[in-house]
Design a protein around this motif. Structure first.
Motif, short mmCIF file in Angstrom:
data_model
loop_
_atom_site.label_atom_id
_atom_site.label_comp_id
_atom_site.label_asym_id
_atom_site.label_seq_id
_atom_site.Cartn_x
_atom_site.Cartn_y
_atom_site.Cartn_z
N GLY A 119 10.11 -4.26 1.36
CA GLY A 119 10.34 -3.14 2.27
C GLY A 119 9.60 -1.90 1.81
N THR A 120 10.02 -0.75 2.32
CA THR A 120 9.40 0.53 2.00
C THR A 120 10.29 1.29 1.03
OG1 THR A 120 8.32 0.63 4.17
CG2 THR A 120 8.52 2.69 2.93
N TYR A 121 9.69 1.72 -0.10
CA TYR A 121 10.42 2.40 -1.15
C TYR A 121 9.85 3.80 -1.38
CZ TYR A 121 12.71 -2.02 -2.14
OH TYR A 121 13.47 -3.16 -2.02
N GLN A 122 10.71 4.71 -1.76
CA GLN A 122 10.29 6.07 -2.06
C GLN A 122 11.25 6.69 -3.06
OE1 GLN A 122 10.66 7.46 2.08
NE2 GLN A 122 12.29 8.84 1.40
N VAL A 123 10.89 7.87 -3.54
CA VAL A 123 11.76 8.60 -4.46
C VAL A 123 12.80 9.36 -3.65
CG1 VAL A 123 11.87 10.38 -6.23
CG2 VAL A 123 9.94 8.79 -6.20
N GLY A 124 14.04 9.26 -4.08
CA GLY A 124 15.12 10.03 -3.49
C GLY A 124 15.80 10.86 -4.56
N PHE A 125 16.67 11.77 -4.13
CA PHE A 125 17.35 12.65 -5.07
C PHE A 125 18.84 12.69 -4.74
CE2 PHE A 125 12.97 14.07 -4.74
CZ PHE A 125 12.60 14.17 -6.08
N GLY A 168 0.81 -1.21 0.00
CA GLY A 168 0.00 0.00 0.00
C GLY A 168 0.84 1.25 0.00
N GLU A 169 0.27 2.32 -0.53
CA GLU A 169 0.95 3.60 -0.57
C GLU A 169 1.00 4.24 0.81
OE1 GLU A 169 0.81 6.42 -3.85
OE2 GLU A 169 -0.85 5.23 -4.68
N LYS A 170 2.10 4.89 1.06
CA LYS A 170 2.26 5.71 2.25
C LYS A 170 2.49 7.15 1.80
CE LYS A 170 4.06 2.26 5.45
NZ LYS A 170 5.14 1.94 6.42
N LYS A 171 2.50 8.06 2.75
CA LYS A 171 2.73 9.46 2.40
C LYS A 171 4.08 9.65 1.75
CE LYS A 171 2.65 14.11 4.37
NZ LYS A 171 2.47 14.92 5.60
N SER A 172 5.06 8.88 2.21
CA SER A 172 6.42 9.05 1.71
C SER A 172 6.78 8.09 0.58
CB SER A 172 7.42 8.85 2.85
OG SER A 172 7.27 7.55 3.41
N GLY A 173 5.92 7.11 0.28
CA GLY A 173 6.28 6.14 -0.74
C GLY A 173 5.32 4.97 -0.78
N ILE A 174 5.87 3.75 -0.86
CA ILE A 174 5.04 2.56 -0.91
C ILE A 174 5.70 1.45 -0.13
CG2 ILE A 174 6.11 1.72 -3.06
CD1 ILE A 174 3.30 0.69 -3.86
N GLN A 175 4.88 0.68 0.61
CA GLN A 175 5.39 -0.48 1.34
C GLN A 175 5.04 -1.74 0.58
OE1 GLN A 175 4.34 -0.83 5.51
NE2 GLN A 175 4.80 -3.02 5.53
N ILE A 176 6.01 -2.61 0.42
CA ILE A 176 5.82 -3.88 -0.29
C ILE A 176 6.27 -4.99 0.64
CG2 ILE A 176 6.24 -5.14 -2.42
CD1 ILE A 176 7.52 -2.48 -3.45
N GLY A 177 5.36 -5.69 1.26
CA GLY A 177 5.69 -6.85 2.07
C GLY A 177 6.58 -6.53 3.26
N ASN A 178 7.28 -7.57 3.70
CA ASN A 178 8.12 -7.51 4.88
C ASN A 178 9.52 -7.98 4.51
OD1 ASN A 178 9.46 -8.18 7.34
ND2 ASN A 178 7.50 -8.43 8.38
N PRO A 179 10.58 -7.23 4.90
CA PRO A 179 11.94 -7.66 4.54
C PRO A 179 12.32 -9.04 5.05
CG PRO A 179 11.94 -5.40 5.36
CD PRO A 179 10.57 -5.95 5.62
N GLN A 180 11.56 -9.58 6.02
CA GLN A 180 11.87 -10.91 6.55
C GLN A 180 11.37 -12.03 5.63
OE1 GLN A 180 10.69 -11.38 10.63
NE2 GLN A 180 11.48 -9.37 11.22
N ILE A 181 10.67 -11.68 4.57
CA ILE A 181 10.20 -12.68 3.61
C ILE A 181 11.22 -12.78 2.48
CG2 ILE A 181 8.37 -13.31 2.01
CD1 ILE A 181 6.44 -11.70 3.73
N PRO A 182 11.82 -13.94 2.25
CA PRO A 182 12.84 -14.06 1.20
C PRO A 182 12.24 -14.14 -0.20
CG PRO A 182 12.53 -16.17 2.26
CD PRO A 182 11.65 -15.20 2.99
N LEU A 183 12.98 -13.66 -1.17
CA LEU A 183 12.61 -13.75 -2.57
C LEU A 183 13.68 -14.55 -3.33
CD1 LEU A 183 11.53 -10.05 -3.12
CD2 LEU A 183 10.09 -12.00 -3.70
#
Length: 573
Positions: free
Chosen positions: A471-477, A404-419
């Motif tokens: 994890g949580t991702y957002q735009v950085g500069f 889901g979207e957050k104010k600062s970016g988007i959260q995708i799952g939990n880092p404890q889940i392996p891919l």
């Protein structure tokens, strides 16, 4: 000059008959090889120093099994490295990462040996690499060779030991691979042995059971008075339903204090074997399943690797069940290749029987904002300016993820889940001011507030990145260009001798993407050493006479910010 060959290298004829039969297909089948070596049953040490290990075969590393032996080089570089058998150089690679400077030698007996983290190559090999680098105008190269190009004989010096690539300290990484399959083989099984009279050490024991509603595996640490080796026992452990073990442990060989991997594991309930594993060989494709063989959530939290002594998706491997009030004993055995064994007894008592096993990251019910992901199918999420794509078979098991979207970016799952595969993240740049778009990139934020820059491409007004971490991702500069500073000289310097130039480079944001150097407009070979954050030019044909030379070095970061350093250096002799 006499060669010093160590008695610790045991030739195949001293192995037991079943082992000989197992490896006949590898060691006695001859193929075309343009080399003078014809003895297939003798292997020599890769270096003329005592064999002391900093790491052994198939031990657990970050996201992979270790494919060979890490041989200590007495805390120094520059020790001559020899071909352990005759054959030909079939592959050479030079990279700032991974194996650094590495040589692959293919032998007539259907094996290939690998020598990694070299400081430099030797003789005709070094000349060949140098020519290829200047032809490609690149420090990083990879070449595959034919038998006629660079044949080698047994004992020939092929390079000097070093610390290049992703190496934390000077050592030689040495492998033996089965040539047809490219599978790594345990060098100790093939004759390379070290002195070892110490049994493995068990540091932690863990018990895994289903949760009370059967939607997760719960775990608890089995109390141990002290880390144990030899023979030991624990107090009685209560079992409810299916259960299995995990452990943290290591093995240690003589001559070093390094905590290396354990060779063999066996779990028995009474006299019945529940789980057994030894490390004789593996396939690189097995690395894709690596994070399904350890307690990955525990590793993410504590960086401690609990090795599962069971198969999470197979109740026949490692799992056991006791009836209510039934008592029994779990026998845990771990051993090294020299037969030193640690044997523990765990008394167990059945309490409340339950059924069903699920992975520790699975959820049975879907909560608000969560998505159930089927690993067999591609999955896509789109909301506003964000799009997430998870390819098929990127997850080990069906999992429930919060997306889901957050104010600062988007959260995708939990880092404890392996891919097992990378997912893609796409972010439209419609809301980013035009003047800032060139500095935009995607970043992942950590629980402690840190920022991890993700390699990001820009296409059709979108930011696109691939990642194997939830994890949580957002735009950085990143608008700050890299820094370049001369390290062993000053601008406009006059030098009586021109041996090498070293440049300190750094980037505070997205990281170094590329670099290029010239002398009087001609490309010069710069060796990149990320651990030291430096570029080094070793004087060659470009500065073979006295005179003034125009030096220019350009470094660019992942976003495209660029810095150019230029000066003149005068060679007086």
């Amino acid at each position: 000059m006499a060669k010093k060959y160590h008695s610790s290298f045991i030739i195949l004829k001293h192995m037991r008959l079943p082992v000989i039969i197992l490896w006949l297909g590898i060691f006695l089948v001859a193929k075309n090889a343009h080399a003078t070596q014809t003895s297939y049953d003798t292997i020599i040490p890769p270096m003329d120093i005592p064999l002391v290990l900093a790491g052994n075969f198939a031990e657990l590393r970050n996201n992979h099994f270790h494919a060979g032996l890490d041989i200590k080089t007495q805390q120094r570089e520059g020790i001559p490295v020899r071909a352990v058998l005759g054959g030909y150089v079939s592959r050479i690679k030079v990279s700032p990462w991974g194996y650094g400077k590495v040589i692959y030698i293919t032998h007539p007996n259907q094996t290939t040996t690998v020598y990694a983290h070299l400081q430099k190559f030797s003789g005709p090999i070094e000349k060949y690499v140098y020519e290829q680098q200047y032809t490609a105008e690149s420090f990083e190269i990879e070449r595959f060779l034919t038998p006629e190009q660079l044949p080698v004989t047994q004992g020939m010096i092929i390079g000097l030991s070093g610390n290049t690539g992703s190496s934390a300290a000077p050592h030689l990484h040495f492998e033996i691979r089965d040539t047809p399959s490219a599978d790594p083989l345990n060098p100790a099984e093939l004759g390379i042995r070290v002195n070892d009279h110490t049994p493995p050490m068990i540091q932690q024991l863990w018990l895994y059971e289903p949760w009370n509603n059967l939607d997760k595996i719960k775990k608890k640490q089995i109390p141990m008075q002290l880390p144990q080796q030899g023979s030991w026992t624990t107090s009685e452990v209560r079992i409810s339903g299916p259960a299995a073990l995990g452990l943290v442990g290591f093995d240690r060989q003589e001559g070093a204090a390094n905590r290396n991997g354990i060779y063999g594991y066996r779990v028995k309930l009474g006299n019945r074997v529940l789980y057994e594993k030894t490390h004789q060989r593996f396939s690189f494709s097995d690395d894709a399943q690596f994070n399904y063989l350890i307690d990955y959530p525990q590793y993410q939290k504590t960086r401690s690797m609990v090795r599962w002594l069971f198969a999470p998706n197979d109740q026949k491997q490692g799992w056991f069940t006791l009836a209510i009030n039934q008592r029994d004993t779990i026998h845990l055995e771990v051993w090294d290749l020299n037969g030193n064994m640690t044997h523990g007894k765990i008394p167990v008592l059945g309490t409340v029987a339950e059924h069903g096993i699920s992975p520790p990251w699975a959820d049975a019910t879907t909560q608000k904002g969560h998505e159930i992901i089927d690993p067999d199918r591609p999955w896509q999420y789109q909301s506003g300016s964000w799009q997430i794509n998870i390819p098929p078979n990127a997850l080990y098991e069906k999992a429930e993820l919060f997306v889901g979207e957050k104010k600062s970016g988007i959260q995708i799952g939990n880092p404890q889940i392996p891919l097992t595969k990378s997912l893609s993240i796409t972010k439209k740049m419609d809301s980013i001011p035009e003047e800032k778009k060139r500095f935009a990139t995607l970043i992942r934020t950590t629980d402690k507030g840190g920022r991890v820059f993700i390699p990001t491409t820009k296409k059709n007004n979108e930011l696109i990145a691939w990642t194997k971490t939830f994890g949580t991702y957002q735009v950085g500069f990143d608008s700050i260009a890299p820094s370049i500073q001369p390290k062993n000289f000053v601008r406009q310097q006059k030098l009586p001798y021109f041996n090498f130039l070293t440049f300190k480079i750094s980037d505070m944001g997205s990281g170094i993407q590329s670099y290029r150097g010239t002398i009087n407009g001609q490309w010069m070979l710069l060796e990149y050493e990320p651990k030291k954050a430096q570029l080094t030019y070793k004087a060659d044909h470009l500065v073979d006479a006295a005179g003034t030379y125009e030096i220019a070095v350009e470094v660019m970061d992942e976003v495209g910010n660029k810095t150019v350093f230029s000066t003149q250096i005068t060679k007086t002799k």
